[in-house]
Scaffold this motif. Structure first.
Motif, short mmCIF file in Angstrom:
data_model
loop_
_atom_site.label_atom_id
_atom_site.label_comp_id
_atom_site.label_asym_id
_atom_site.label_seq_id
_atom_site.Cartn_x
_atom_site.Cartn_y
_atom_site.Cartn_z
N LYS A 46 24.49 32.05 32.00
CA LYS A 46 23.66 32.65 33.03
C LYS A 46 24.23 34.02 33.40
O LYS A 46 25.44 34.21 33.48
N LYS A 47 23.33 35.00 33.64
CA LYS A 47 23.74 36.35 34.01
C LYS A 47 24.46 36.35 35.34
O LYS A 47 24.17 35.55 36.22
N LYS A 48 25.37 37.29 35.51
CA LYS A 48 26.01 37.51 36.81
C LYS A 48 25.10 38.45 37.59
O LYS A 48 24.75 39.53 37.12
N VAL A 49 24.68 38.00 38.77
CA VAL A 49 23.73 38.77 39.57
C VAL A 49 24.28 38.92 40.98
O VAL A 49 24.84 37.98 41.54
N ASP A 50 24.10 40.10 41.57
CA ASP A 50 24.47 40.34 42.96
C ASP A 50 23.41 39.68 43.84
O ASP A 50 22.32 40.21 44.04
N GLY A 51 23.73 38.49 44.34
CA GLY A 51 22.78 37.70 45.11
C GLY A 51 22.30 38.39 46.37
O GLY A 51 21.12 38.33 46.73
N ASP A 52 23.22 39.06 47.07
CA ASP A 52 22.83 39.75 48.31
C ASP A 52 21.81 40.85 48.03
O ASP A 52 20.83 41.01 48.77
N LYS A 53 22.03 41.60 46.95
CA LYS A 53 21.10 42.66 46.59
C LYS A 53 19.73 42.08 46.21
O LYS A 53 18.69 42.61 46.60
N LEU A 54 19.74 40.97 45.48
CA LEU A 54 18.50 40.31 45.09
C LEU A 54 17.71 39.84 46.31
O LEU A 54 16.51 40.09 46.43
N ILE A 55 18.40 39.22 47.26
CA ILE A 55 17.75 38.75 48.48
C ILE A 55 17.18 39.92 49.28
O ILE A 55 16.05 39.86 49.77
N ILE A 112 11.61 44.02 40.76
CA ILE A 112 12.90 43.31 40.88
C ILE A 112 13.36 42.85 39.50
O ILE A 112 14.54 42.97 39.16
N MET A 113 12.42 42.33 38.71
CA MET A 113 12.78 41.86 37.37
C MET A 113 13.30 42.99 36.49
O MET A 113 14.25 42.80 35.73
N LYS A 114 12.73 44.18 36.61
CA LYS A 114 13.21 45.33 35.85
C LYS A 114 14.61 45.74 36.31
O LYS A 114 15.48 46.05 35.50
N THR A 115 14.82 45.74 37.62
CA THR A 115 16.11 46.14 38.18
C THR A 115 17.23 45.23 37.68
O THR A 115 18.30 45.71 37.30
N PHE A 116 16.97 43.92 37.67
CA PHE A 116 18.00 42.96 37.28
C PHE A 116 17.92 42.56 35.80
O PHE A 116 18.70 41.74 35.34
N LYS A 117 16.97 43.14 35.09
CA LYS A 117 16.77 42.87 33.66
C LYS A 117 16.51 41.39 33.38
O LYS A 117 17.07 40.79 32.46
N ASN A 149 14.09 38.53 32.04
CA ASN A 149 13.06 38.49 31.00
C ASN A 149 11.84 37.68 31.41
O ASN A 149 10.74 37.93 30.93
N THR A 150 12.04 36.69 32.25
CA THR A 150 10.94 35.81 32.64
C THR A 150 10.93 35.59 34.15
O THR A 150 11.95 35.79 34.83
N ALA A 151 9.77 35.16 34.65
CA ALA A 151 9.65 34.85 36.07
C ALA A 151 10.53 33.65 36.42
O ALA A 151 11.10 33.59 37.52
N ALA A 152 10.66 32.71 35.50
CA ALA A 152 11.50 31.54 35.75
C ALA A 152 12.96 31.95 35.93
O ALA A 152 13.66 31.41 36.79
N GLN A 153 13.41 32.90 35.14
CA GLN A 153 14.77 33.40 35.25
C GLN A 153 14.98 34.06 36.61
O GLN A 153 15.98 33.83 37.30
N PHE A 154 14.00 34.86 37.03
CA PHE A 154 14.04 35.51 38.34
C PHE A 154 14.12 34.47 39.45
O PHE A 154 14.97 34.54 40.34
N LYS A 155 13.26 33.46 39.40
CA LYS A 155 13.21 32.44 40.45
C LYS A 155 14.49 31.61 40.50
O LYS A 155 14.97 31.26 41.58
#
Length: 109
Positions: free
Chosen positions: A4-13, A25-30, A32-38
């Motif tokens: 799983k990608k390392k993501v800055d959770g605070d920035k995402l929220i 948001i998906m482009k910013t965090f790269k 690939n899918t809505a499921a990955q984003f969710k």
């Protein structure tokens, strides 16, 4: 399955709560899918303490240890390893067994 990608959770929220569109948001965090984003968003909320953690079948935590022991046909008493570890016993430890009003007492020598 890839890690799983390392993501800055605070920035995402912050991006979600500020009303940014999902595609942005998906482009910013790269993602690939809505499921990955969710999935990452849910993890971010759980880590922030805003959503309770969901228990799943994968990576199950050990079930509550039973305090029950078993006596085999040979007369051996079987104590679960988890209880042995919890009490700090090791292989080769010696015990005295006594009959008490409540049942039996097992005391390490």
């Amino acid at each position: 399955m890839p890690a799983k990608k390392k993501v800055d959770g605070d920035k995402l929220i912050k991006m979600v709560e500020s009303g940014k569109h999902q595609t942005e948001i998906m482009k910013t965090f790269k993602f690939n899918t809505a499921a990955q984003f969710k999935s990452h968003l849910l993890d971010a909320y759980m880590n922030a303490g805003k959503v309770p953690e969901v228990k799943t079948g994968r990576g199950k935590a050990k079930a509550d240890v039973s305090k029950e022991v078993q006596i085999r046909k040979t007369g051996s008493v079987v104590i679960p390893k988890v209880l042995i570890d919890e009490m700090g016993f090791k292989g080769g430890d010696t015990f005295v067994v006594r009959k008490t009003k409540a049942g039996i007492s097992l005391r390490k020598i």
